[in-house]
Scaffold this active site. Sequence first.
Site, PDB file in Angstrom:
ATOM      1  N   ASP A 109      72.752   0.544  26.304  1.00  0.00           N
ATOM      2  CA  ASP A 109      71.818   1.395  25.595  1.00  0.00           C
ATOM      3  C   ASP A 109      71.369   2.498  26.564  1.00  0.00           C
ATOM      4  O   ASP A 109      71.563   2.371  27.770  1.00  0.00           O
ATOM      5  CB  ASP A 109      70.638   0.492  25.188  1.00  0.00           C
ATOM      6  N   ASP A 130      67.210  -2.812  25.433  1.00  0.00           N
ATOM      7  CA  ASP A 130      65.793  -3.158  25.590  1.00  0.00           C
ATOM      8  C   ASP A 130      65.026  -3.134  24.273  1.00  0.00           C
ATOM      9  O   ASP A 130      63.927  -3.647  24.204  1.00  0.00           O
ATOM     10  CB  ASP A 130      65.125  -2.189  26.567  1.00  0.00           C
ATOM     11  N   ASP A 162      68.378  -2.804  19.557  1.00  0.00           N
ATOM     12  CA  ASP A 162      69.516  -3.364  20.305  1.00  0.00           C
ATOM     13  C   ASP A 162      69.692  -4.853  20.042  1.00  0.00           C
ATOM     14  O   ASP A 162      70.769  -5.406  20.293  1.00  0.00           O
ATOM     15  CB  ASP A 162      69.300  -3.196  21.817  1.00  0.00           C
TER      16      ASP A 162
HETATM   17  P1  ADP Z   1      68.141   4.262  21.905  1.00  0.00           P
HETATM   18  O1  ADP Z   1      69.412   3.695  21.349  1.00  0.00           O
HETATM   19  O2  ADP Z   1      68.397   5.462  22.768  1.00  0.00           O
HETATM   20  O3  ADP Z   1      67.287   3.233  22.589  1.00  0.00           O
HETATM   21  P2  ADP Z   1      66.810   4.123  19.332  1.00  0.00           P
HETATM   22  O4  ADP Z   1      67.991   3.577  18.567  1.00  0.00           O
HETATM   23  O5  ADP Z   1      65.676   3.209  19.592  1.00  0.00           O
HETATM   24  O6  ADP Z   1      67.296   4.841  20.668  1.00  0.00           O
HETATM   25  O7  ADP Z   1      66.246   5.361  18.532  1.00  0.00           O
HETATM   26  C1  ADP Z   1      67.131   6.348  18.032  1.00  0.00           C
HETATM   27  C2  ADP Z   1      66.374   7.529  17.524  1.00  0.00           C
HETATM   28  O8  ADP Z   1      65.554   7.136  16.414  1.00  0.00           O
HETATM   29  C3  ADP Z   1      65.418   8.113  18.539  1.00  0.00           C
HETATM   30  O9  ADP Z   1      66.064   9.038  19.393  1.00  0.00           O
HETATM   31  C4  ADP Z   1      64.415   8.793  17.618  1.00  0.00           C
HETATM   32  O10 ADP Z   1      64.914  10.040  17.204  1.00  0.00           O
HETATM   33  C5  ADP Z   1      64.349   7.854  16.419  1.00  0.00           C
HETATM   34  N1  ADP Z   1      63.238   6.906  16.545  1.00  0.00           N
HETATM   35  C6  ADP Z   1      63.295   5.592  16.852  1.00  0.00           C
HETATM   36  N2  ADP Z   1      62.077   5.024  16.889  1.00  0.00           N
HETATM   37  C7  ADP Z   1      61.201   6.020  16.638  1.00  0.00           C
HETATM   38  C8  ADP Z   1      59.765   6.107  16.547  1.00  0.00           C
HETATM   39  N3  ADP Z   1      58.976   5.059  16.751  1.00  0.00           N
HETATM   40  N4  ADP Z   1      59.247   7.306  16.255  1.00  0.00           N
HETATM   41  C9  ADP Z   1      60.015   8.375  16.051  1.00  0.00           C
HETATM   42  N5  ADP Z   1      61.348   8.371  16.133  1.00  0.00           N
HETATM   43  C10 ADP Z   1      61.942   7.226  16.408  1.00  0.00           C
HETATM   44 MG    MG Z   2      66.536   1.477  24.068  1.00  0.00          MG
END
Ligand code: ADP
Ligand code: MG
Length: 403
Positions: free
Chosen positions: A112, A298, A302
């Site tokens: 991730d 994390d 995931d």
């Molecule tokens: P990563 O795989 O990089 O950990 P996530 O899958 O958790 O990222 O999130 C992907 C995208 O979804 C973020 O880049 C954001 O645009 C959106 N996102 C996720 N959670 C939130 C939140 N709590 N508030 C706003 N946008 C969110």
């Molecule tokens: Mg993450």
Amino acid sequence: VFSNIIRMVEEAQNRPSHIAKFIDRFEKKYVTGVLITVPIFIAILYYMNGFTFEEAFYRGMVLLTVASPCALVASATPATLSAISNGAKNGVLVKGGAAMEALATMDVLYSDKTGTMTFGDFRVVDYEAATDVIKEVVFMEQQSSHPIAKAIVSKFSDLSLDAIDSREPIEEIAGLGLKKGSYRVGKPSAFTQFNDPNQYHEKSAGDHTTILVAKENQIVGYFSMSDQVRHEAVDAVKGFQEEGVEVILLTGDNEAVAKKVAKEVNITHYKAACTPEDKINAVMASQEKEQVVGMIGDGINDAPALANANIGIAMGSGTSVAMESAEVVIVKNDLMKLLYSYKLSQRLNRIIKQNIIFAVGVIIMLVVLNVLGLLDLPTGVVFHEGSTILVILNGLRLIREPK
Ligand code: ADP
Ligand code: MG
């Protein structure tokens, strides 16, 4: 967190490695075999080879002693526990022998981005939205454990949220964003069909992590944030690549950020804009190619992929769901420690192999000597118990760090 870790360690003890389970099953049959063979052996010596009963019985007892599988049984478990305790001292919690064993055979490591390759410590660098919109967003983000949420909540901590309608339920969609009444906030790719009179899509484009805010079907604001790559991630990725493990970045973030981070940590393959399902699918696609898959992450998003991977690895700073779903937890978030544990698990597998070969070799040698009549009971005991002690000591070497 601490009591959770203790519980996970207790559960880990119920998850022995495959080789330990195999030895366990084999041992039961083998011991029965020995117990049947010994009287037959005595009978053959007594009736067919003309030994006195005393001599025949003595040789039978030597056989019983030297053929018992003590050293074999001690081949895997003490070594595995030593390796697990070594990992724990270095800040990597491995939940059981099975995970330790699998780690050594890992072919691909999916990672991730946010919170794993990067610190997950966002700073808002740019935004545009009316104050009442910002208030709604802050109010919604208070409900989320995502690093993005923390950045927004701390940036606007001085805004008063008294006027917000707090009766409307807030819904979080992992890997996408949040929803409350007619408001939505989340990743830009979820808003492509929305009206965008202020061109927020274009304004927010760039290699920053961006979220958009929409009210009904109109985009009413954006927030851009930046995060930093963990310096040890660069070395850890390099180390894994040198060991022949392919490292691939999987992120829910946009293409530009994914590309930038992949470049900084020298990963050639990455996949941006992943939903939690996309992460599982990537893991399963590799598993279909008979690869042993590690997945490190994390977030809540995931967790499903962590549970599906052969070795799920969670960051200690991550959500508790991620830590529950994973087999390995990097307590202090240092990716170099994962590389250390990977090498440790390979040492473990080598030591177990040495032990098994040695244990079986000693049994065969002593049995042959006894059949030839060249072994007395005290010598048999010394060699037999000696081999068991050596096997255990060999396993205990794993407690020490390599030079
Ligand atoms: P990563 O795989 O990089 O950990 P996530 O899958 O958790 O990222 O999130 C992907 C995208 O979804 C973020 O880049 C954001 O645009 C959106 N996102 C996720 N959670 C939130 C939140 N709590 N508030 C706003 N946008 C969110
Ligand atoms: Mg993450």
